[in-house]
Scaffold this motif. Structure first.
Motif, mmCIF file in Angstrom:
data_model
loop_
_atom_site.group_PDB
_atom_site.id
_atom_site.type_symbol
_atom_site.label_atom_id
_atom_site.label_comp_id
_atom_site.label_asym_id
_atom_site.label_seq_id
_atom_site.Cartn_x
_atom_site.Cartn_y
_atom_site.Cartn_z
ATOM 1 N N ASP A 1 0.846 -1.189 0.000
ATOM 2 C CA ASP A 1 0.000 0.000 0.000
ATOM 3 C C ASP A 1 0.883 1.242 0.000
ATOM 4 O OD1 ASP A 1 -1.631 2.235 1.588
ATOM 5 O OD2 ASP A 1 -3.080 0.831 0.712
ATOM 6 N N ASN A 2 0.478 2.259 -0.733
ATOM 7 C CA ASN A 2 1.271 3.493 -0.827
ATOM 8 C C ASN A 2 1.459 4.172 0.525
ATOM 9 O OD1 ASN A 2 1.926 3.686 -3.633
ATOM 10 N ND2 ASN A 2 -0.201 4.213 -4.074
ATOM 11 N N SER A 3 0.503 3.976 1.433
ATOM 12 C CA SER A 3 0.611 4.606 2.747
ATOM 13 C C SER A 3 1.783 4.067 3.557
ATOM 14 C CB SER A 3 -0.687 4.404 3.532
ATOM 15 O OG SER A 3 -0.898 3.025 3.806
ATOM 16 N N GLN A 4 2.325 2.928 3.140
ATOM 17 C CA GLN A 4 3.455 2.323 3.853
ATOM 18 C C GLN A 4 4.801 2.887 3.420
ATOM 19 O OE1 GLN A 4 1.791 -1.761 2.720
ATOM 20 N NE2 GLN A 4 2.730 -2.215 4.703
ATOM 21 N N ILE A 5 4.803 3.721 2.388
ATOM 22 C CA ILE A 5 6.060 4.292 1.897
ATOM 23 C C ILE A 5 6.447 5.484 2.767
ATOM 24 C CG2 ILE A 5 7.233 5.387 -0.042
ATOM 25 C CD1 ILE A 5 5.293 3.930 -1.911
ATOM 26 N N PRO A 6 7.575 5.431 3.460
ATOM 27 C CA PRO A 6 8.005 6.576 4.272
ATOM 28 C C PRO A 6 8.165 7.828 3.412
ATOM 29 C CG PRO A 6 9.278 4.630 4.827
ATOM 30 C CD PRO A 6 8.502 4.294 3.592
ATOM 31 N N SER A 7 7.822 8.959 3.968
ATOM 32 C CA SER A 7 7.844 10.217 3.199
ATOM 33 C C SER A 7 9.236 10.580 2.716
ATOM 34 C CB SER A 7 7.275 11.353 4.059
ATOM 35 O OG SER A 7 8.048 11.515 5.248
ATOM 36 N N LYS A 8 10.276 10.095 3.388
ATOM 37 C CA LYS A 8 11.641 10.462 3.000
ATOM 38 C C LYS A 8 12.012 9.921 1.630
ATOM 39 C CE LYS A 8 13.623 6.604 5.695
ATOM 40 N NZ LYS A 8 14.467 6.298 6.886
ATOM 41 N N TYR A 9 11.249 8.951 1.117
ATOM 42 C CA TYR A 9 11.563 8.385 -0.190
ATOM 43 C C TYR A 9 10.803 9.057 -1.326
ATOM 44 C CZ TYR A 9 13.860 4.840 2.599
ATOM 45 O OH TYR A 9 14.689 4.193 3.491
ATOM 46 N N GLY A 10 10.026 10.086 -1.009
ATOM 47 C CA GLY A 10 9.382 10.863 -2.058
ATOM 48 C C GLY A 10 8.215 10.138 -2.716
ATOM 49 N N SER A 11 7.878 10.601 -3.898
ATOM 50 C CA SER A 11 6.741 10.052 -4.634
ATOM 51 C C SER A 11 7.221 8.905 -5.521
ATOM 52 C CB SER A 11 6.081 11.145 -5.485
ATOM 53 O OG SER A 11 4.999 10.632 -6.212
ATOM 54 N N ILE A 12 7.006 7.697 -5.046
ATOM 55 C CA ILE A 12 7.434 6.512 -5.783
ATOM 56 C C ILE A 12 6.312 5.487 -5.763
ATOM 57 C CG2 ILE A 12 9.901 6.838 -5.313
ATOM 58 C CD1 ILE A 12 9.625 4.742 -3.081
ATOM 59 N N THR A 13 6.454 4.486 -6.576
ATOM 60 C CA THR A 13 5.442 3.434 -6.619
ATOM 61 C C THR A 13 5.808 2.305 -5.668
ATOM 62 O OG1 THR A 13 6.519 2.170 -8.375
ATOM 63 C CG2 THR A 13 5.037 3.973 -9.052
ATOM 64 N N ILE A 14 4.811 1.459 -5.404
ATOM 65 C CA ILE A 14 5.050 0.281 -4.572
ATOM 66 C C ILE A 14 6.117 -0.599 -5.198
ATOM 67 C CG2 ILE A 14 3.998 -1.862 -3.737
ATOM 68 C CD1 ILE A 14 1.349 -0.285 -3.505
ATOM 69 N N GLU A 15 6.029 -0.774 -6.512
ATOM 70 C CA GLU A 15 6.982 -1.627 -7.214
ATOM 71 C C GLU A 15 8.397 -1.081 -7.098
ATOM 72 O OE1 GLU A 15 4.127 -0.518 -8.412
ATOM 73 O OE2 GLU A 15 2.986 -2.402 -8.453
ATOM 74 N N GLU A 16 8.548 0.238 -7.216
ATOM 75 C CA GLU A 16 9.876 0.850 -7.115
ATOM 76 C C GLU A 16 10.441 0.674 -5.706
ATOM 77 O OE1 GLU A 16 9.275 4.367 -10.470
ATOM 78 O OE2 GLU A 16 8.643 4.697 -8.396
ATOM 79 N N TYR A 17 9.593 0.866 -4.701
ATOM 80 C CA TYR A 17 10.048 0.687 -3.321
ATOM 81 C C TYR A 17 10.507 -0.753 -3.080
ATOM 82 C CZ TYR A 17 10.138 0.560 1.771
ATOM 83 O OH TYR A 17 10.542 0.399 3.068
ATOM 84 N N ASN A 18 9.678 -1.690 -3.485
ATOM 85 C CA ASN A 18 10.003 -3.105 -3.229
ATOM 86 C C ASN A 18 11.253 -3.544 -3.964
ATOM 87 O OD1 ASN A 18 7.801 -3.349 -1.552
ATOM 88 N ND2 ASN A 18 6.480 -4.296 -3.085
ATOM 89 N N ARG A 19 11.509 -2.966 -5.128
ATOM 90 C CA ARG A 19 12.688 -3.354 -5.885
ATOM 91 C C ARG A 19 13.972 -2.950 -5.164
ATOM 92 N NH1 ARG A 19 14.447 -1.315 -11.954
ATOM 93 N NH2 ARG A 19 16.412 -2.479 -12.027
ATOM 94 N N ALA A 20 13.992 -1.796 -4.534
ATOM 95 C CA ALA A 20 15.218 -1.298 -3.899
ATOM 96 C C ALA A 20 15.277 -1.550 -2.408
ATOM 97 C CB ALA A 20 15.360 0.203 -4.163
ATOM 98 N N LEU A 21 14.101 -1.611 -1.749
ATOM 99 C CA LEU A 21 14.087 -1.644 -0.292
ATOM 100 C C LEU A 21 13.194 -2.755 0.257
ATOM 101 C CD1 LEU A 21 13.655 2.218 0.189
ATOM 102 C CD2 LEU A 21 15.782 0.934 0.396
ATOM 103 N N GLY A 22 12.824 -3.689 -0.594
ATOM 104 C CA GLY A 22 11.895 -4.725 -0.189
ATOM 105 C C GLY A 22 12.539 -5.921 0.483
#
Length: 590
Positions: free
Chosen positions: A213-234
């Motif tokens: 869920d997008n709400s789980q992305i910390p604000s320090k990582y800016g506007s990114i997608t779930i897929e982008e987050y999981n690829r680098a920080l998953g």
């Protein structure tokens, strides 16, 4: 500390579970110029700088430096820690040295921090930015970790009484640089560790987990997608240095700085250490978060079999990768189980285990019987230590360590027999078979940080800061933590732990108990030597054993003298370094 700009990067690193295939597939040709790091089509080489850091974590394998303390001896006469304990420790013979390995790792981290923004980590700019943030965070965190280990091993007091640390080096060193650097103060070194930890926490996720869920992305990582987050920080990054690991290194550093050996530097207070540990404990569910099976993390077979993708059991905050082996068992099983019996627990340590009712065996109300010394003892004794009549191995073989025993398990029977009347049980998988006809292996791993260590940091620091029952604004006290640890061990279950209740208002008695609980819970995991020194406690207690005859006659024997001088409360700066660099002040006495 000197490093040539042309680096030999060994990328075939097997340390940790690093699942990101974008980064770690080794190159066939590993001898490369640093400038090649910027190749937009190949980010694998620069990440090798980070891998060199992970590969140099000094506690990623078992050292068993307990042999240098009152907890253990070795039947291996060439054991380096045996030599340390028996008077051969010098500034040019130091098996406890961290200097070369840690400064080499710091060099790699500094290089990484200087190059990270020049690397095209991937063609996807959003993911590339996340990779860069993560790599920076790892480098800052690992640099802090290596400075922590340098301080443990080499910080000390100079001839003028100043509490000194090590040189602080925040840039990569190249040919032509000035390598003759003075030692920074201990306080400034702790400040640098805190600064690096803060930087790591700002860049890293608390844990590496896939989000949905997008709400789980910390604000320090800016506007990114779930897929982008999981690829680098998953989840695939589990096992790397994380924000939670950074918090733990801060707590460990604060404890070191607040301890008697270094408190004069004024770098950290007991309250700081307690608060830092509490921040992790709160994330873990408070006192109730203490893992019910944490005592036997090394032999919880189904739990270990289920390890995957760098995930951790409830007891483990950070760990190495797992592997199939029988090396620990081969080195430490008794001879009749085809082991070498290398590490022998001492009578000193056995005597530190209380009775199951919680009272120390020296207490007149404990119920201890010298003629039946293992009866009604703390259950951890039989879990961690193999004593006469105990069972071990896949067939639950009875081990006879008596001096008049008929097997090679007997006291001093052969070169692989016990020297103390005891064998190691902790850390060993009893489902390993070393028979020449049916040898088996089992999965093992090594914790880098256990949650129990964090709880014990809090207990020690909170007791010193606020007393046994004080909370410092938290929801639990030192007493609460120690009560939970002892209950998990099976202590005082029938009497409400009457001994603990009797001392819960006595800070000094609680200090003694907390230190003893730390000794028991963390035995053979590489803590005792360093704890005695930071407490400024005696290192010279003679290692003792037991000689048993006729199955019930017990006499206690001196096994090995401990030969330390007072100045050895602090370790030396390597002699070779002081010869090369006159700006390095040696610790007093060395």
């Amino acid at each position: 500390m000197k490093m040539n700009k042309k680096l030999i990067i060994l990328l075939a690193v097997t340390f940790l579970m690093m699942g990101c295939k974008d980064l770690i597939t080794p190159q066939i040709e590993n001898n490369r110029q640093l400038e090649q790091s910027y190749n937009p089509n190949d980010a694998r080489f620069p990440y090798g700088l980070i891998l060199n850091g992970y590969d140099r974590i000094p506690t990623s394998s078992w050292s068993f430096d307990d042999v240098a303390t009152d907890d253990a001896v070795s039947n291996d006469k060439s054991n380096a820690y045996l030599k340390v304990a028996t008077g051969q420790w010098t500034s040019n013979f130091n098996p406890l040295d961290r200097w070369t390995g840690c400064f080499a790792a710091i060099q790699y981290m500094n290089l990484m921090l200087e190059q990270v923004d020049k690397v095209t980590w991937t063609q996807d700019s959003a993911v590339a930015n996340l990779f860069a943030m993560r790599v920076k965070g790892e480098a800052y965190g690992l640099r802090a970790l290596f400075y922590y280990y340098l301080l443990k091993a080499h910080a000390g007091v100079g001839e003028n009484g100043d509490v000194l640390g090590v040189p602080i080096i925040l840039h990569s060193q190249a040919v032509g640089d000035n390598f003759n650097l003075p030692r920074a103060s201990f306080k400034d070194c702790i400040k640098q560790i805190y600064s690096d930890i803060d930087s790591a926490e700002q860049l890293l996720p608390l844990d590496y987990q896939d989000i949905s869920d997008n709400s789980q992305i910390p604000s320090k990582y800016g506007s990114i997608t779930i897929e982008e987050y999981n690829r680098a920080l998953g989840k695939a990054m589990s096992g790397l240095f994380s924000g939670r690991v950074a918090m733990a290194i801060k707590a460990k550093s604060a404890l070191l700085a607040a301890s008697p050996a270094f408190s004069a530097a004024g770098a950290s207070s007991w309250a700081d250490a307690a608060n830092d540990a509490a921040a992790i404990i709160d994330l873990n569910g408070g006192v109730n978060g203490l893992a019910a099976n944490g005592l036997t993390w090394y032999t919880n077979a189904s739990e270990i079999a289920g390890l995957a993708d760098g995930q951790n059991p409830p007891e483990i905050l950070w760990r190495t990768n797992y592997g199939e082996s029988n090396n620990l068992e081969s080195d430490n099983f008794p001879p009749t189980l085809n082991g070498k019996g290398r590490l022998d627990p001492t009578q000193n340590l056995v005597d530190a285990f209380p009775m199951s009712n919680g009272y120390p065996i020296s207490n007149t109300t404990s119920g201890y019987s010298a003629s039946d010394p293992y009866a009604n003892r703390d259950p951890r004794l039989s879990t961690f230590i193999l004593f006469n009549g105990g069972e071990a191995g896949v067939n639950n073989s009875v081990i006879n360590t008596a001096v008049d025993g008929s097997t090679n398990d007997a006291l001093n029977k052969t070169e692989t027999s016990t020297r103390t009347g005891y064998y190691l049980r902790k850390l060993l998988r009893q489902d390993v078979n070393l028979s020449s006809t049916s040898t088996t292996t089992q999965r093992h791993y090594k914790p880098l940080i256990r949650y129990t260590e964090i709880y014990l940091i809090y207990a020690e620091a909170a007791n010193e800061a606020w007393g046994p029952l004080g909370t410092g604004g938290h929801s639990y006290s030192a007493y609460d933590v120690i009560k939970a640890i002892r209950q998990r061990a099976g202590i005082g279950l029938n009497n409400g732990d009457a001994y603990l209740e009797s001392i819960k208002g006595d800070k000094d008695a609680m200090r003694t108990l907390i230190r003893n609980e730390r000794r028991l819970e963390l035995c053979f995991e590489g803590f005792r030597f360093w704890d005695l020194r930071r407490w400024q406690a005696p290192l010279t207690e003679t290692a003792k054993g037991v000689s048993i005859t006729n199955n019930n006659n017990y006499s206690y024997i001196n096994v090995e003298n401990r030969v330390y001088q007072n100045y050895m409360q602090y370790g030396p700066i390597p002699y070779s370094e002081t010869l090369k660099f006159n700006a390095l002040i040696q610790n007093k006495g060395w």
